[in-house]
Design a protein around this motif. Structure first.
Motif, PDB file in Angstrom:
ATOM      1  N   GLY A 167      40.951  33.516  43.338  1.00  0.00           N
ATOM      2  CA  GLY A 167      39.909  32.506  43.139  1.00  0.00           C
ATOM      3  C   GLY A 167      38.650  32.851  43.915  1.00  0.00           C
ATOM      4  O   GLY A 167      37.529  32.698  43.400  1.00  0.00           O
ATOM      5  N   ALA A 168      38.817  33.344  45.147  1.00  0.00           N
ATOM      6  CA  ALA A 168      37.659  33.757  45.945  1.00  0.00           C
ATOM      7  C   ALA A 168      36.926  34.911  45.273  1.00  0.00           C
ATOM      8  O   ALA A 168      35.689  34.959  45.262  1.00  0.00           O
ATOM      9  CB  ALA A 168      38.118  34.169  47.347  1.00  0.00           C
ATOM     10  N   PHE A 169      37.689  35.843  44.692  1.00  0.00           N
ATOM     11  CA  PHE A 169      37.083  36.972  43.995  1.00  0.00           C
ATOM     12  C   PHE A 169      36.328  36.490  42.748  1.00  0.00           C
ATOM     13  O   PHE A 169      35.238  36.983  42.455  1.00  0.00           O
ATOM     14  CB  PHE A 169      38.167  37.973  43.602  1.00  0.00           C
ATOM     15  CG  PHE A 169      37.650  39.171  42.863  1.00  0.00           C
ATOM     16  CD1 PHE A 169      36.965  40.168  43.532  1.00  0.00           C
ATOM     17  CD2 PHE A 169      37.859  39.309  41.498  1.00  0.00           C
ATOM     18  CE1 PHE A 169      36.481  41.285  42.855  1.00  0.00           C
ATOM     19  CE2 PHE A 169      37.385  40.412  40.815  1.00  0.00           C
ATOM     20  CZ  PHE A 169      36.690  41.409  41.491  1.00  0.00           C
ATOM     21  N   PHE A 170      36.905  35.526  42.043  1.00  0.00           N
ATOM     22  CA  PHE A 170      36.216  34.962  40.873  1.00  0.00           C
ATOM     23  C   PHE A 170      34.889  34.322  41.288  1.00  0.00           C
ATOM     24  O   PHE A 170      33.865  34.486  40.617  1.00  0.00           O
ATOM     25  CB  PHE A 170      37.100  33.926  40.171  1.00  0.00           C
ATOM     26  CG  PHE A 170      38.204  34.515  39.343  1.00  0.00           C
ATOM     27  CD1 PHE A 170      37.943  35.513  38.417  1.00  0.00           C
ATOM     28  CD2 PHE A 170      39.508  34.072  39.487  1.00  0.00           C
ATOM     29  CE1 PHE A 170      38.958  36.063  37.645  1.00  0.00           C
ATOM     30  CE2 PHE A 170      40.539  34.609  38.723  1.00  0.00           C
ATOM     31  CZ  PHE A 170      40.263  35.597  37.800  1.00  0.00           C
ATOM     32  N   PHE A 171      34.906  33.573  42.389  1.00  0.00           N
ATOM     33  CA  PHE A 171      33.673  32.950  42.876  1.00  0.00           C
ATOM     34  C   PHE A 171      32.624  34.015  43.201  1.00  0.00           C
ATOM     35  O   PHE A 171      31.443  33.848  42.911  1.00  0.00           O
ATOM     36  CB  PHE A 171      33.956  32.102  44.117  1.00  0.00           C
ATOM     37  CG  PHE A 171      34.557  30.758  43.830  1.00  0.00           C
ATOM     38  CD1 PHE A 171      34.132  30.000  42.753  1.00  0.00           C
ATOM     39  CD2 PHE A 171      35.540  30.225  44.667  1.00  0.00           C
ATOM     40  CE1 PHE A 171      34.680  28.753  42.491  1.00  0.00           C
ATOM     41  CE2 PHE A 171      36.093  28.983  44.418  1.00  0.00           C
ATOM     42  CZ  PHE A 171      35.666  28.246  43.322  1.00  0.00           C
TER      43      PHE A 171
END
Length: 301
Positions: A167-171
């Protein structure tokens, strides 16, 4: 890249407030509204708000396939994918640990932006500032969260950590993609992303829980969903795209250090939750990290 202006810092502060308030709205919403419909409801409300603004302003949504390809990609990468992976991950790990893992977003943004965005550089001051800011975040959420990273046992716990990191990478990807999207009016861009996210989010929510379940939701929870949609989603999208265009993705990613602090303060003021002394100390360290990362603007690269 030129020094950040006062208007950039004001927009950043506004975005932190809008995103930080999401925790309070969500806490009220999920009392009687399923998480998937909380997600879809916030996107639907945000889309309704922005489409209304679009009509009032006399602006049109994009009409070419290339633009819509970008908007759909932004909706998937910036809304649907991270909301899903982080929500799934938080079922198996603590919120504090999730906060630590999401704190990797600024560092990931820095690396991705260096490769794809002209004018974004990895300087010693900037890298050191982001590391100091991350240390401040660790203090804000509590040292126990760092220990959980090492001691977490079981397949579900490890997969959950991976899901939140995803999720952090998607952000981070969304921060960079938002800067690279073809030029279009601000309202058209934010409304298009919100509309695409609302349609996809509603389909996903409907396959998980029948919409009729909303009939049993309390008025307070529905107002919580509305608050999420209006402030933390709709208005936040406008501020986000404006700030991305003016200051760049790496600067915007600093919100991931500041939002947990605002959320902790909101929890204390609104819900009477305990405010640990470490929150204020961590906040001071985060500010020091931000100052260090921005030192390059006044002292060259």
């Amino acid at each position: 890249m030129p020094a950040h202006r006062l208007s950039h810092w004001l927009l950043l502060t506004c975005l932190v407030i809008l995103w930080g308030s999401a925790f309070a709205f969500a806490k009220i919403a999920v009392e009687t509204v399923a998480p998937e419909w909380t997600m879809a409801g916030r996107l639907l409300t945000g889309a309704a708000l922005l489409l209304t603004c679009l009509l009032v302003a006399g602006t049109r949504l994009p009409r070419n396939g290339r633009a819509w390809g970008w908007l759909i990609a932004l909706a998937l990468v910036g809304n649907i994918a991270p909301f899903f992976t982080i929500s799934w991950g938080q079922q198996h790990i603590s919120s504090a640990l999730a906060g630590i893992l999401i704190g990797f977003t600024p560092l990931a943004t820095l690396l991705i932006a260096r490769a794809f965005v002209p004018g974004e550089f990895i300087t010693p001051f900037r890298l050191a500032g982001f590391i100091v800011g991350f240390a401040g975040l660790a203090i804000v959420v509590g040292p126990g969260a760092l220990l959980d990273v090492v001691t977490a046992s079981g397949g579900d716990a490890r997969l959950a950590q991976g899901a939140v990191l995803a999720g952090a990478f998607f952000f981070a990807c969304n921060n960079v993609m938002a800067r690279l999207v073809p030029d279009m009016p601000l309202l058209a861009k934010s409304s298009g992303v919100m509309l695409a996210g609302a349609l996809m989010g509603t389909v996903i929510a409907s396959t998980m829980t029948p919409p009729t379940a909303l009939l049993e939701a309390s008025a307070a929870s529905l107002l919580g969903v509305a608050g999420l949609g209006i402030f933390s989603t709709g208005l936040a999208a406008i501020v986000f795209f404006r700030l991305i265009d003016r200051a760049g993705p790496t600067f915007v990613s600093l919100t991931n250090y500041l939002v947990p602090v605002f959320a902790a303060l909101t929890g204390y003021l609104v819900f009477g939750e305990e405010l640990r002394a470490g929150v204020l100390g961590g906040f001071a360290l985060i500010l020091a990290g931000i100052a260090l990362s921005e030192w390059r603007h006044n002292n060259g690269r």
